[in-house]
Scaffold this motif. Structure first.
Motif, PDB file in Angstrom:
ATOM      1  N   LYS A   1      34.060  10.859-123.825  1.00 24.81           N
ATOM      2  CA  LYS A   1      32.741   9.790-123.775  1.00 24.81           C
ATOM      3  C   LYS A   1      31.884  10.865-124.583  1.00 24.81           C
ATOM      4  O   LYS A   1      31.500  11.442-124.633  1.00 24.81           O
ATOM      5  N   PRO A   2      30.484   9.827-124.969  1.00 22.60           N
ATOM      6  CA  PRO A   2      29.841  10.572-125.658  1.00 22.60           C
ATOM      7  C   PRO A   2      28.949  10.975-124.637  1.00 22.60           C
ATOM      8  O   PRO A   2      28.469  10.670-123.592  1.00 22.60           O
ATOM      9  N   ILE A   3      28.002  12.697-124.768  1.00 20.67           N
ATOM     10  CA  ILE A   3      27.353  12.265-124.029  1.00 20.67           C
ATOM     11  C   ILE A   3      25.774  12.616-123.679  1.00 20.67           C
ATOM     12  O   ILE A   3      25.209  12.800-124.809  1.00 20.67           O
ATOM     13  N   ILE A   4      25.142  11.703-123.087  1.00 18.36           N
ATOM     14  CA  ILE A   4      23.960  11.330-123.418  1.00 18.36           C
ATOM     15  C   ILE A   4      22.766  12.507-122.843  1.00 18.36           C
ATOM     16  O   ILE A   4      22.723  12.854-121.281  1.00 18.36           O
ATOM     17  N   ALA A   5      22.347  12.988-123.552  1.00 20.56           N
ATOM     18  CA  ALA A   5      21.014  13.844-123.639  1.00 20.56           C
ATOM     19  C   ALA A   5      19.582  12.926-122.836  1.00 20.56           C
ATOM     20  O   ALA A   5      18.877  12.368-123.246  1.00 20.56           O
TER      21      ALA A   5
ATOM     22  N   ILE B   1      30.334  14.795-128.600  1.00 18.97           N
ATOM     23  CA  ILE B   1      29.351  13.898-129.571  1.00 18.97           C
ATOM     24  C   ILE B   1      28.051  14.213-128.403  1.00 18.97           C
ATOM     25  O   ILE B   1      28.343  13.836-126.879  1.00 18.97           O
ATOM     26  N   VAL B   2      26.844  14.470-128.229  1.00 15.46           N
ATOM     27  CA  VAL B   2      25.868  14.657-127.979  1.00 15.46           C
ATOM     28  C   VAL B   2      24.692  14.153-128.715  1.00 15.46           C
ATOM     29  O   VAL B   2      24.523  13.781-129.125  1.00 15.46           O
ATOM     30  N   VAL B   3      24.329  12.246-127.708  1.00 18.90           N
ATOM     31  CA  VAL B   3      23.140  11.121-128.695  1.00 18.90           C
ATOM     32  C   VAL B   3      21.994  11.177-127.704  1.00 18.90           C
ATOM     33  O   VAL B   3      22.024  11.228-126.545  1.00 18.90           O
ATOM     34  N   GLY B   4      21.115  11.440-128.158  1.00 17.98           N
ATOM     35  CA  GLY B   4      19.451  11.049-127.380  1.00 17.98           C
ATOM     36  C   GLY B   4      18.872  10.308-127.274  1.00 17.98           C
ATOM     37  O   GLY B   4      19.466   9.103-126.878  1.00 17.98           O
ATOM     38  N   ARG B   5      17.583  10.313-128.088  1.00 13.73           N
ATOM     39  CA  ARG B   5      17.276   9.076-128.573  1.00 13.73           C
ATOM     40  C   ARG B   5      18.021   8.376-128.526  1.00 13.73           C
ATOM     41  O   ARG B   5      16.647   6.003-128.943  1.00 13.73           O
ATOM     42  N   ALA B   6      18.684   8.147-129.333  1.00 16.14           N
ATOM     43  CA  ALA B   6      19.446   6.635-129.720  1.00 16.14           C
ATOM     44  C   ALA B   6      19.714   5.405-128.888  1.00 16.14           C
ATOM     45  O   ALA B   6      20.109   4.656-128.737  1.00 16.14           O
ATOM     46  N   ILE B   7      19.797   6.448-127.868  1.00 16.90           N
ATOM     47  CA  ILE B   7      20.090   5.828-126.525  1.00 16.90           C
ATOM     48  C   ILE B   7      19.164   5.478-125.667  1.00 16.90           C
ATOM     49  O   ILE B   7      18.549   4.609-125.138  1.00 16.90           O
ATOM     50  N   THR B   8      18.182   6.793-125.176  1.00 14.68           N
ATOM     51  CA  THR B   8      17.422   6.813-124.512  1.00 14.68           C
ATOM     52  C   THR B   8      15.976   5.873-124.851  1.00 14.68           C
ATOM     53  O   THR B   8      15.269   5.652-123.758  1.00 14.68           O
ATOM     54  N   LYS B   9      15.674   6.156-126.575  1.00 19.04           N
ATOM     55  CA  LYS B   9      14.622   5.269-126.308  1.00 19.04           C
ATOM     56  C   LYS B   9      15.327   3.906-127.083  1.00 19.04           C
ATOM     57  O   LYS B   9      13.972   3.176-127.194  1.00 19.04           O
ATOM     58  N   SER B  10      15.905   2.919-127.167  1.00 17.52           N
ATOM     59  CA  SER B  10      16.162   1.803-126.841  1.00 17.52           C
ATOM     60  C   SER B  10      15.766   1.286-126.070  1.00 17.52           C
ATOM     61  O   SER B  10      15.913   1.443-124.315  1.00 17.52           O
ATOM     62  N   GLU B  11      15.789  -0.660-126.606  1.00 13.73           N
ATOM     63  CA  GLU B  11      15.069  -0.962-125.972  1.00 13.73           C
ATOM     64  C   GLU B  11      16.024  -1.672-124.250  1.00 13.73           C
ATOM     65  O   GLU B  11      15.910  -2.244-123.050  1.00 13.73           O
ATOM     66  N   LYS B  12      17.302  -1.590-125.329  1.00 13.13           N
ATOM     67  CA  LYS B  12      18.444  -2.253-124.162  1.00 13.13           C
ATOM     68  C   LYS B  12      19.665  -0.652-124.423  1.00 13.13           C
ATOM     69  O   LYS B  12      20.099  -0.703-125.406  1.00 13.13           O
ATOM     70  N   PRO B  13      19.367  -0.254-123.474  1.00 10.76           N
ATOM     71  CA  PRO B  13      20.516   1.276-123.921  1.00 10.76           C
ATOM     72  C   PRO B  13      21.888   1.319-123.710  1.00 10.76           C
ATOM     73  O   PRO B  13      22.693   1.963-124.032  1.00 10.76           O
TER      74      PRO B  13
ATOM     75  N   TRP C   1      32.515   5.799-132.253  1.00 11.86           N
ATOM     76  CA  TRP C   1      33.002   7.127-132.062  1.00 11.86           C
ATOM     77  C   TRP C   1      34.659   6.643-131.550  1.00 11.86           C
ATOM     78  O   TRP C   1      35.244   7.607-132.206  1.00 11.86           O
ATOM     79  N   SER C   2      35.181   6.080-130.198  1.00  7.76           N
ATOM     80  CA  SER C   2      36.741   5.954-129.708  1.00  7.76           C
ATOM     81  C   SER C   2      37.725   5.173-131.508  1.00  7.76           C
ATOM     82  O   SER C   2      38.147   5.361-131.323  1.00  7.76           O
TER      83      SER C   2
END
Length: 229
Positions: A3-7, A202-214, A225-226
């Protein structure tokens, strides 16, 4: 596929709770210094109690005895992944591994931060070799110390796999879709590029955490990724 790792780049547990409310599935979450130093081990225990995996990203770097003792304490939290700075040296990394000996926690080493350019490495660290050369040296040192892998950029992941074996973890931060800003990262890549270039995580941060629809952003990145070939 991992799974992608969410920061979880948040300042407090309140923001973490608000963010996690968007999801109804087990996640792989990275707790870094900002969050850990504010909330401490109780925050890690809380996340684990929800059924999520945890990468505790504290980048330990100290004398071997201190790092070994610290790792012995962190092992009690039951985290899935933890790290040190490879620049701490072979003996320090061996000591960190000893501290985790009675746990299932995997240990990786930071090679060069993805916010570091080759020019900065030369001027700030006085390392005269290429950036890839420095990263490969640290990866081989981590392998010699018995670690499970390294943190590196996507640009070095394939070479590390060739040098250290495909089972050796290559955890790559700086991941974001093509239409998202690089922010303070220098060596970035898309999820598809990461897969093609040999990343194992993979580590993903702001692309998810700052999204309006996380949750929607997470699924988009997870699918890219998959499905990348």
């Amino acid at each position: 596929m991992n799974k992608p790792i969410i920061a979880l780049d948040f300042p407090s547990k309140t923001e973490v709770e608000r963010f996690l409310a968007h999801f109804d599935e087990p996640l792989y979450l990275k707790v870094g210094m900002e969050l850990y130093f504010q909330e401490g081990p109780d925050l890690v225990r809380y996340i684990k109690s929800l059924g999520h995996s945890v990468f505790l990203d504290l980048k330990l770097h100290d004398i071997p005895n201190t790092v070994e003792s610290a790792m012995r304490g962190l092992a009690k939290l039951g985290v899935d992944l933890v790290n040190v700075h490879a620049a701490g040296g072979l003996e320090m990394m061996k000591a960190a591994k000893r501290g985790l000996a009675e746990s299932d926690t995997k240990l990786i080493a930071v090679t060069q931060l993805t916010s570091t350019s080759e020019e900065q490495m030369h001027s700030d660290q006085l390392i005269p070799v290429s950036l890839e050369g420095s990263v490969l040296h640290y990866a081989n040192l981590a392998k010699q110390a018995g670690l499970d892998g390294v943190v590196c950029s996507v640009l070095e992941a394939k070479a590390i796999g060739a040098a250290c074996g495909e089972e050796f973890l290559r955890v790559t931060p700086g991941i974001r879709p093509a239409d998202v800003s690089a922010d303070d990262q220098k060596r970035v890549a898309t999820p598809e590029q990461a897969r093609q270039n040999g990343s194992t995580h993979i580590v993903v941060g702001r692309a998810i955490t700052k999204s309006e629809k996380p949750a929607q952003s997470y699924q988009y990145i997870k699918e890219e990724w998959s499905d990348a070939e």
